[in-house]
Design an enzyme around this catalytic site. Sequence first.
Site, mmCIF file in Angstrom:
data_model
loop_
_atom_site.group_PDB
_atom_site.id
_atom_site.type_symbol
_atom_site.label_atom_id
_atom_site.label_comp_id
_atom_site.label_asym_id
_atom_site.label_seq_id
_atom_site.Cartn_x
_atom_site.Cartn_y
_atom_site.Cartn_z
ATOM 1 N N LYS A 133 -9.400 -6.657 8.216
ATOM 2 C CA LYS A 133 -8.426 -6.236 9.457
ATOM 3 C C LYS A 133 -9.053 -6.620 10.720
ATOM 4 O O LYS A 133 -10.233 -6.223 11.125
ATOM 5 C CB LYS A 133 -8.516 -4.498 9.494
ATOM 6 N N GLY A 160 -3.917 -3.656 6.312
ATOM 7 C CA GLY A 160 -2.963 -3.552 7.565
ATOM 8 C C GLY A 160 -3.299 -2.395 8.158
ATOM 9 O O GLY A 160 -3.961 -1.294 7.366
ATOM 10 N N GLU A 183 -10.846 0.486 -3.562
ATOM 11 C CA GLU A 183 -11.279 0.302 -2.096
ATOM 12 C C GLU A 183 -11.913 1.340 -1.545
ATOM 13 O O GLU A 183 -11.348 2.482 -1.634
ATOM 14 C CB GLU A 183 -9.869 0.111 -1.398
ATOM 15 N N SER A 223 0.886 -1.104 -0.138
ATOM 16 C CA SER A 223 -0.144 -0.066 0.093
ATOM 17 C C SER A 223 0.905 1.184 -0.090
ATOM 18 O O SER A 223 1.782 1.339 0.895
ATOM 19 C CB SER A 223 -0.894 -0.175 1.180
ATOM 20 N N ASP A 233 -6.937 2.789 -3.306
ATOM 21 C CA ASP A 233 -7.761 3.053 -2.051
ATOM 22 C C ASP A 233 -7.942 4.507 -1.646
ATOM 23 O O ASP A 233 -7.051 5.339 -1.553
ATOM 24 C CB ASP A 233 -6.840 2.492 -0.759
ATOM 25 N N ASP A 293 -13.543 -1.601 2.955
ATOM 26 C CA ASP A 293 -12.528 -1.842 4.130
ATOM 27 C C ASP A 293 -13.151 -1.421 5.397
ATOM 28 O O ASP A 293 -13.973 -2.279 5.995
ATOM 29 C CB ASP A 293 -11.252 -1.101 3.640
ATOM 30 N N LYS A 340 -0.834 -1.162 -4.484
ATOM 31 C CA LYS A 340 -2.220 -0.224 -4.122
ATOM 32 C C LYS A 340 -1.645 1.162 -3.928
ATOM 33 O O LYS A 340 -0.751 1.306 -3.229
ATOM 34 C CB LYS A 340 -2.840 -0.929 -2.747
ATOM 35 N N LYS A 390 -2.846 5.067 -2.873
ATOM 36 C CA LYS A 390 -4.191 5.728 -2.193
ATOM 37 C C LYS A 390 -4.262 6.911 -3.137
ATOM 38 O O LYS A 390 -3.545 7.439 -3.664
ATOM 39 C CB LYS A 390 -3.238 6.435 -0.698
HETATM 40 O O1 OSB Z 1 -6.936 1.908 4.356
HETATM 41 O O2 OSB Z 1 -5.859 0.104 4.095
HETATM 42 C C1 OSB Z 1 -6.226 1.141 4.912
HETATM 43 C C2 OSB Z 1 -3.027 2.486 6.768
HETATM 44 C C3 OSB Z 1 -3.540 2.939 7.797
HETATM 45 C C4 OSB Z 1 -5.154 3.208 8.010
HETATM 46 C C5 OSB Z 1 -5.864 2.648 6.768
HETATM 47 C C6 OSB Z 1 -5.327 2.015 5.644
HETATM 48 C C7 OSB Z 1 -3.798 1.850 5.810
HETATM 49 C C8 OSB Z 1 -2.999 1.216 4.595
HETATM 50 C C9 OSB Z 1 -1.708 0.482 4.961
HETATM 51 O O3 OSB Z 1 -3.541 1.179 3.486
HETATM 52 C C10 OSB Z 1 -1.483 -0.905 5.001
HETATM 53 C C11 OSB Z 1 -0.277 -1.211 5.682
HETATM 54 O O4 OSB Z 1 0.621 -1.483 4.833
HETATM 55 O O5 OSB Z 1 -0.279 -1.506 6.846
HETATM 56 MG MG MG Z 2 -7.964 0.677 3.175
#
Ligand code: OSB
Ligand code: MG
Length: 367
Positions: free
Chosen positions: A258, A286, A209, A132, A184, A234, A157, A159
Amino acid sequence: MKPKLNIYQVKIPLKSNFTTSFGTQKYRNALILHLQTDNVNAYSECVTDENPFYNYEDNDTALHIISKYLIKHIVDLPKPEEFMERCKTIKGHNMAKASIEMLLWDYHSKIEEKPLYQYIGKSRGYALVGISIGMDETNRMIKAIDESLKKGYKRIKVKIEKGKEEKILSEVRERFPEIPLSADANSCYSVKDFEILKNLDKYNLLYIEQPLSYDDLIYHSKLRKQIKTPICLDESITSYEKAQKAFEIGAADIVNIKPGRLGGISNSIKVIELASKTGHGVWIGGMLETGIGRAFNIALASLENVNMPGDTSPNDRYFEKDIVKNIFVMNDGKIKPFENPGIGVELDMEALNSYMISKYEFELNFN
Ligand code: OSB
Ligand code: MG
């Protein structure tokens, strides 16, 4: 010795800032739970942060719920399922509940001397790993993607946020036309933005996402009928029932699991089984976890029914120095869980102490 629960609040600098549509994280500000009994040290991580920006929980609400309502249910160290049964009347606060539930999973798998990944279900023995990537100047995002592909990540992925989606995705797709790519949004769009989202179909994403509100299902199902890109939820999937509803109304093709958001491992496994049984995609997300939370995620991600690569990068993607001695390694986009009992990691007390900002101690007394 009476069983004792220590909670260490640590603030660990991230190797690089992590920017999502809800803000920039420079640190992982985590609560690490440590259960000490005569024969076992068990650990877990509460995935809350100092701000309630991902969902409504934060470190202080979690500390409050744990100390006032949850600890009293674990004085006899029950099985995780029994603990969840006992706290059924406490609404919400899934991250707080999950931190205790997962502590009990680590404890009981250690008592039974089994590695967690074998204790929780049928595992394929490794996790499939994607990355991510936070928002940044596009040339820096492209460099990060390039490096990630060279390291063997199975899926990229990125953001996105409203107003930046076209720039990010067009430049990424121009440079990498074929890679398995997802985006995402972390819930930044509304029902008024469907035109923007329809225009993302041309980027051939594996999925988008959580485009809409953090607790929405209905508008996601409406959006799904108007776009070609699959939807992965999510934030909205906070329970088994929410997952059932999302699938029933066609709000999600895929779910990101999660354990913190779902209230622990037991609920996560139920949703994983539902998704795989009903032909949906499912992968493990994560929350920038330390090596403690990461070990749970990787055990889950190794389950046979998890059918897509997740967001469980190795520790060194996040931190210069983690708080654990056992560090995950990724080979060919795969990470193997540890073979030691439970989550299989040992705390690095020196590193932990260097990051510690508070410490809370509780004796587990019957009264
Ligand atoms: O939306 O998946 C998410 C991190 C913090 C809060 C939300 C998200 C995320 C990530 C990071 O996308 C995922 C990771 O590498 O831990
Ligand atoms: Mg997410």
